[in-house]
Design a protein around this motif. Structure first.
Motif, mmCIF file in Angstrom:
data_model
loop_
_atom_site.group_PDB
_atom_site.id
_atom_site.type_symbol
_atom_site.label_atom_id
_atom_site.label_comp_id
_atom_site.label_asym_id
_atom_site.label_seq_id
_atom_site.Cartn_x
_atom_site.Cartn_y
_atom_site.Cartn_z
ATOM 1 N N ASP A 228 -14.800 9.421 59.258
ATOM 2 C CA ASP A 228 -14.064 8.521 58.381
ATOM 3 C C ASP A 228 -12.641 9.028 58.179
ATOM 4 O O ASP A 228 -11.700 8.241 58.073
ATOM 5 C CB ASP A 228 -14.779 8.412 57.030
ATOM 6 C CG ASP A 228 -16.160 7.812 57.172
ATOM 7 O OD1 ASP A 228 -16.253 6.594 57.396
ATOM 8 O OD2 ASP A 228 -17.151 8.561 57.092
ATOM 9 N N VAL A 229 -12.496 10.351 58.127
ATOM 10 C CA VAL A 229 -11.178 10.989 58.078
ATOM 11 C C VAL A 229 -11.220 12.203 58.999
ATOM 12 O O VAL A 229 -12.041 13.096 58.805
ATOM 13 C CB VAL A 229 -10.795 11.440 56.656
ATOM 14 C CG1 VAL A 229 -9.399 12.055 56.666
ATOM 15 C CG2 VAL A 229 -10.857 10.289 55.678
ATOM 16 N N GLU B 10 -6.538 6.869 51.285
ATOM 17 C CA GLU B 10 -7.549 6.228 50.437
ATOM 18 C C GLU B 10 -8.950 6.630 50.869
ATOM 19 O O GLU B 10 -9.824 6.896 50.041
ATOM 20 C CB GLU B 10 -7.388 4.706 50.493
ATOM 21 C CG GLU B 10 -8.281 3.979 49.516
ATOM 22 C CD GLU B 10 -8.165 2.470 49.622
ATOM 23 O OE1 GLU B 10 -9.114 1.781 49.213
ATOM 24 O OE2 GLU B 10 -7.129 1.991 50.113
ATOM 25 N N ALA B 11 -9.189 6.687 52.182
ATOM 26 C CA ALA B 11 -10.497 7.117 52.678
ATOM 27 C C ALA B 11 -10.759 8.574 52.308
ATOM 28 O O ALA B 11 -11.893 8.960 51.978
ATOM 29 C CB ALA B 11 -10.568 6.933 54.191
ATOM 30 N N MET B 12 -9.714 9.398 52.365
ATOM 31 C CA MET B 12 -9.855 10.809 52.019
ATOM 32 C C MET B 12 -10.328 10.970 50.573
ATOM 33 O O MET B 12 -11.085 11.898 50.255
ATOM 34 C CB MET B 12 -8.502 11.504 52.221
ATOM 35 C CG MET B 12 -8.559 13.013 52.257
ATOM 36 S SD MET B 12 -6.910 13.716 52.591
ATOM 37 C CE MET B 12 -6.694 13.231 54.310
ATOM 38 N N ALA B 13 -9.908 10.071 49.712
ATOM 39 C CA ALA B 13 -10.293 10.153 48.306
ATOM 40 C C ALA B 13 -11.786 9.898 48.100
ATOM 41 O O ALA B 13 -12.343 10.276 47.065
ATOM 42 C CB ALA B 13 -9.486 9.146 47.493
ATOM 43 N N ARG B 14 -12.433 9.290 49.098
ATOM 44 C CA ARG B 14 -13.857 8.958 48.948
ATOM 45 C C ARG B 14 -14.767 9.925 49.705
ATOM 46 O O ARG B 14 -15.988 9.741 49.714
ATOM 47 C CB ARG B 14 -14.114 7.534 49.453
ATOM 48 C CG ARG B 14 -13.276 6.477 48.745
ATOM 49 C CD ARG B 14 -13.848 5.088 48.957
ATOM 50 N NE ARG B 14 -13.954 4.749 50.364
ATOM 51 C CZ ARG B 14 -12.998 4.164 51.070
ATOM 52 N NH1 ARG B 14 -11.841 3.883 50.504
ATOM 53 N NH2 ARG B 14 -13.164 3.865 52.345
ATOM 54 N N VAL B 15 -14.193 10.943 50.353
ATOM 55 C CA VAL B 15 -14.974 11.865 51.175
ATOM 56 C C VAL B 15 -16.015 12.604 50.333
ATOM 57 O O VAL B 15 -15.714 13.114 49.255
ATOM 58 C CB VAL B 15 -14.047 12.869 51.890
ATOM 59 C CG1 VAL B 15 -14.821 14.063 52.423
ATOM 60 C CG2 VAL B 15 -13.298 12.171 53.023
ATOM 61 N N ARG B 16 -17.243 12.670 50.858
ATOM 62 C CA ARG B 16 -18.325 13.387 50.183
ATOM 63 C C ARG B 16 -18.947 14.478 51.059
ATOM 64 O O ARG B 16 -19.653 15.337 50.558
ATOM 65 C CB ARG B 16 -19.418 12.400 49.741
ATOM 66 C CG ARG B 16 -18.969 11.450 48.645
ATOM 67 C CD ARG B 16 -18.690 12.207 47.353
ATOM 68 N NE ARG B 16 -18.194 11.325 46.302
ATOM 69 C CZ ARG B 16 -16.930 11.103 46.052
ATOM 70 N NH1 ARG B 16 -15.996 11.695 46.789
ATOM 71 N NH2 ARG B 16 -16.541 10.304 45.073
ATOM 72 N N VAL C 220 -17.370 10.865 55.672
ATOM 73 C CA VAL C 220 -17.298 12.192 56.290
ATOM 74 C C VAL C 220 -15.875 12.518 56.718
ATOM 75 O O VAL C 220 -15.179 11.706 57.323
ATOM 76 C CB VAL C 220 -18.228 12.266 57.517
ATOM 77 C CG1 VAL C 220 -18.128 13.633 58.193
ATOM 78 C CG2 VAL C 220 -19.659 11.982 57.120
ATOM 79 N N MET C 221 -15.464 13.760 56.413
ATOM 80 C CA MET C 221 -14.225 14.313 56.945
ATOM 81 C C MET C 221 -14.578 15.355 57.998
ATOM 82 O O MET C 221 -15.492 16.147 57.810
ATOM 83 C CB MET C 221 -13.393 14.967 55.838
ATOM 84 C CG MET C 221 -12.171 15.733 56.355
ATOM 85 S SD MET C 221 -11.285 16.609 55.035
ATOM 86 C CE MET C 221 -10.437 15.231 54.293
#
Length: 596
Positions: free
Chosen positions: A505-506, A294-300, A488-489
């Protein structure tokens, strides 16, 4: 007991209740007690979990399920209570399964860390636990060994693999008196180290502490369902209370609660995210939890390590300046060396189909170069300082970029320069464009390598910014700074990346080559195909979008059902069956996340 096994046992209770009640009903006997016995264990566990959540300051949709089961049992609507218990227990099982997926695949943190060392004692070199090492101890570091503590080199020279600490693929040559860091590997012959710290104060242990601190300081991610819960809870209680007050019939309030049992939230989100996890695995990425997906889906924003991530992490021959025939002579001589550059040169010569004669009278200066006889001619190959001290002539120039140059001399004359570089992976040049197409707005390169090499790779891949000569704490700082642009990834592969992977975040570990990187990361990119990162990001965004769609549709249908129940058009059992139908619909929709 395994928590997942606990969830299986909890799910079995309402299933057995439904089975037993159904058999009793078919036999013409009272089925209510069997249905009630199936619901009671789930209600007891739910109340205990609610109490723990309240002590932790959390409050959510579990209250609706508890009220529906409790009122159902009190009012004799045990079948409705059992159905609610079944859907709640099923949702909890799916959610736990999603969060625990693949965690068993992760090894213990830092399996690479040595547990003992050879310390000089009265009887010679003795095997000693690293916890017993003290400053001043003399240690023997064998070939291929890892430095257990920081120290000072007592031998004349040492050849060190620093990739785990800095990401630098080329060995470091150290001389007597030079300070060395724990975590470095011995890429040459055995040497003696005078310990300057104990194990707890070493650089290696410091990186471990940095990983733990980053993991603890990272803000917890709110689950998708949590963000919908309070508004839906308020709507449910208002409708249930209003129906009871307006009609004077408690069964209307119960029917509202049964229809409102938040199974679209409890089920649709974990099912969609589990489907996304399976899709990610099919694409070659092992994601440790549904929360990470879910966090990966929000990565910018994405922060990329260079060496071993965008590059192959191994030096390769990229060109020969001067006499091309010198390649055969140099490779023939380098057959006598185990140095990584020598191995790369021999491999390049054999790939070109060159037949290499065996050298004679070879003398190697570790970390510097070799000299010897090849077919009766004296050949010298190695670093510029080493060769220039033994031969004359101009150094050939070349336009090709090189991370390292070796010179070749034949019969006292410099005849060629061999150019080595750590080449990009095949997928690296197009990676940034694919990440942007997947919704990433900013890509940054963060490397422990020098500024020139980092800037070159950043330009080749099209990164928005680059940072060079970073230690592990520096990479953590880059991740923190990039949060200004959104979640952030971090993508990395080594021990030096582990703190940044934990802080992001990921965090995504490439290839799982190091236990520290794999343990600190939220996901592991299996193999070396970094080109799969963008498709996985797209799959994560799709899974989350489907989860939101399923929840919105489920809550919308549940709201219509609650209104019907409040008006007296649905009994509690009818409401439970309607909720079952809604659940099936949202689950089928959520499973679409399995597809590309």
């Amino acid at each position: 007991m395994n928590p997942l096994a606990d969830r299986r046992a909890l799910l079995a209770a309402p299933l057995l209740g439904l089975l037993g009640g159904g058999l009793l009903w078919l036999a013409g006997r009272e089925a209510g007690p069997a249905f009630a016995m199936g619901a009671l264990p789930v209600l007891a566990v739910l109340l205990a979990e609610m109490a723990r959540s309240l002590r932790g300051g959390e409050f959510g949709l579990d209250l609706i399920a508890a009220l529906a089961m409790g009122f159902g049992l009190v009012m004799g609507e045990s079948l409705a209570a059992n159905v609610v218990a079944l859907m709640y227990a099923g949702g909890q099982f799916l959610d736990d399964h999603a969060r625990r997926r693949a965690s068993a695949e992760m090894t213990a943190l830092l399996a690479r860390q040595p547990r003992s060392a050879l310390r000089e004692g009265p009887a010679g070199w003795e095997e000693t636990p690293i916890t017993a090492l003290r400053p001043g101890d003399r240690l023997l570091i064998p070939k291929g060994g890892v430095l257990p503590v920081d120290g000072v080199l007592e031998s004349e020279i040492a050849l060190l693999d620093t990739a785990a600490l800095t990401g630098e693929p080329l060995p470091l040559r150290a001389e007597r008196g030079q300070a060395l860091l724990s975590g470095m590997g011995n890429a040459g012959e055995a040497f003696v180290l005078a310990a300057s710290t104990d194990a707890e104060a070493s650089t290696y242990a410091g990186i471990l502490r940095l990983v733990r601190a980053a993991q603890e300081s990272r803000a917890p991610m709110a689950r998708l369902a949590d963000r919908w819960s309070l508004a839906f809870l308020a709507l449910t209680l208002v409708l249930a209370g209003g129906a009871w007050a307006a009609s004077g019939e408690a069964t209307r309030a119960l029917a509202v609660l049964v229809v409102a049992t938040p199974c679209p939230l409890i089920l649709a989100v974990p099912v969609a995210l589990m489907a996304g996890l399976s899709r990610a695995a099919a694409l070659g990425m092992l994601v440790k939890s549904a929360a990470a997906l879910e966090a990966m889906a929000r990565v910018r924003a994405v922060v990329l390590d260079k060496t071993g991530t965008l590059t192959r992490g191994q030096a390769e021959l990229v060109g020969v300046a001067g006499d091309a025939r010198a390649l055969r002579d140099a490779a023939a001589l380098d057959q006598a060396s185990a140095h990584p550059i020598a191995r790369a040169l021999v491999a390049a010569a054999r790939a070109r189909g060159l037949s290499l004669p065996m050298p004679e009278a070879v003398r190697e200066t570790p970390g510097e170069g070799l000299e010897g006889m090849v077919e009766g001619r004296r050949v010298v190959v190695g670093g510029p300082r080493f060769v220039l001290a033994r031969a004359e002539g101009p150094v050939p120039e070349a336009d090709l970029h090189a991370d390292l140059r070796s010179l070749v001399a034949v019969e006292g004359r410099i005849v060629a320069a061999l150019l080595f570089a750590d080449p990009l992976r095949a997928e690296a040049p197009g990676l940034v464009a694919r990440l942007r197409a997947a919704g990433v707005g900013r890509v940054v390169l963060a490397s422990g390598d020098g500024a020139a090499a980092t800037a070159r790779v950043a330009a080749e891949v099209g990164a928005d910014a680059q940072h060079a000569r970073l230690d592990p704490a520096g990479k953590v700082a880059v991740v923190a700074a990039e949060r200004a642009h959104g979640p952030v990834m971090m993508l990395g592969d080594g021990l030096n990346d582990a703190p940044a992977l934990a802080a992001a975040d990921v965090g995504v570990a490439v290839g799982a080559r190091g236990a520290a990187a794999a343990e600190a990361a939220d996901a592991v990119l299996l193999g070396e195909g970094i080109g799969r990162l963008a498709p996985v990001l797209a799959a994560a965004r799709r899974a989350r979008a489907i989860a939101v769609q399923s929840v919105a549709a489920g809550i919308g249908l549940s709201t219509l059902g609650m209104i019907a129940a409040a008006l007296g058009h649905l009994t509690p059992v009818q409401g439970a069956l309607l909720q079952e139908a809604i659940d099936v619909a949202v689950i089928l929709n959520a499973l679409r996340a399995l597809k590309s």
